[in-house]
Design an enzyme around this catalytic site. Structure first.
Site, PDB file in Angstrom:
ATOM      1  N   ALA A   1      60.682  11.949   6.210  1.00  7.83           N
ATOM      2  CA  ALA A   1      60.840  12.246   7.636  1.00  7.83           C
ATOM      3  C   ALA A   1      59.616  11.754   8.400  1.00  7.83           C
ATOM      4  CB  ALA A   1      61.034  13.740   7.852  1.00  7.83           C
ATOM      5  N   ASP A   2      59.826  11.489   9.672  1.00  7.28           N
ATOM      6  CA  ASP A   2      58.717  11.133  10.551  1.00  7.28           C
ATOM      7  C   ASP A   2      59.028  11.634  11.950  1.00  7.28           C
ATOM      8  OD1 ASP A   2      56.130   9.858  10.937  1.00  7.28           O
ATOM      9  OD2 ASP A   2      57.195   8.444  12.206  1.00  7.28           O
ATOM     10  N   THR A   3      57.999  12.071  12.656  1.00  9.42           N
ATOM     11  CA  THR A   3      58.145  12.584  14.021  1.00  9.42           C
ATOM     12  C   THR A   3      57.050  11.991  14.893  1.00  9.42           C
ATOM     13  OG1 THR A   3      59.088  14.655  13.200  1.00  9.42           O
ATOM     14  CG2 THR A   3      58.200  14.677  15.444  1.00  9.42           C
TER      15      THR A   3
END
Length: 195
Positions: A76-78
């Site tokens: 995941a990446d934000t």
């Protein structure tokens, strides 16, 4: 134990761990520690999706190399985006304070991507949220920085912490702003047959 009853989390983020626990998902954290570099002219949504995919691919490779049990791998990446610019994590106090000044009294986007790799197939999703901050005084910004909370956070704030008091409006995924969009994550895990 079924192959689908747990996952490998390609992240060291305590927030992502907390969110997975919220869904009752068993996981083993195998951080990817990849250098995240945006390509020339890469759009923010493409960048966030690619980084999530790269993290998952890296850890899927580790699982295979170490001959670990075959569980799904989640990356995941934000990122916080203002006026088309990815703000990133603050490099130091000056950068963090300037980031908070820029966000104050404005609406920004939070892009949160998730990628799950299982049995050679990749499943990805992107969540886009809009967050509006109240106007902030220099004192409020300085005091918030001194709490230590913004130091390792995209956009120099944590919505689940003291910065919640800055948020006038949130459109989208609260968990996505925290770092892992749970609706999209649960949908992917359901698709692959996770329990």
């Amino acid at each position: 134990m079924n192959l689908e009853s747990m996952i490998y989390l390609a992240s060291a983020s305590p927030r992502r761990r907390e969110l997975l626990r919220q869904l009752g998902i068993e996981y083993e954290a195998l951080p990817s520690n990849l250098l995240e570099v945006r390509h020339m002219d890469e759009l923010p949504a493409d960048y966030v999706t690619r980084v999530a995919r790269d993290k998952a691919r890296f850890v899927a490779g580790l699982v295979k190399e170490r001959e670990l049990p075959a569980h799904p791998v989640l990356g995941a990446d934000t990122e916080v985006v203002l006026d088309g610019e990815i703000l990133g994590k603050p490099r130091d106090r000056a950068h963090g304070v300037e980031t908070l000044r820029r966000l104050a009294g404005r609406t920004h986007e939070v892009l949160s991507a998730v990628c799950v790799i299982f049995r050679g197939t990749e499943h990805a999703a992107l969540s886009t949220s809009r967050v509006t901050f109240a106007a902030l005084t220099e004192t409020e910004i300085a005091q918030y920085w001194e709490t230590g909370e913004p130091r390792d956070k995209a956009g120099a704030y944590a919505i689940q912490g003291r910065a919640a008091a800055f948020v006038v409006r949130l459109e989208g995924s609260y968990s996505g702003v925290m770092g892992l969009p749970l609706h999209e994550t649960a949908g992917i895990l359901k698709t692959i047959g996770a329990k």
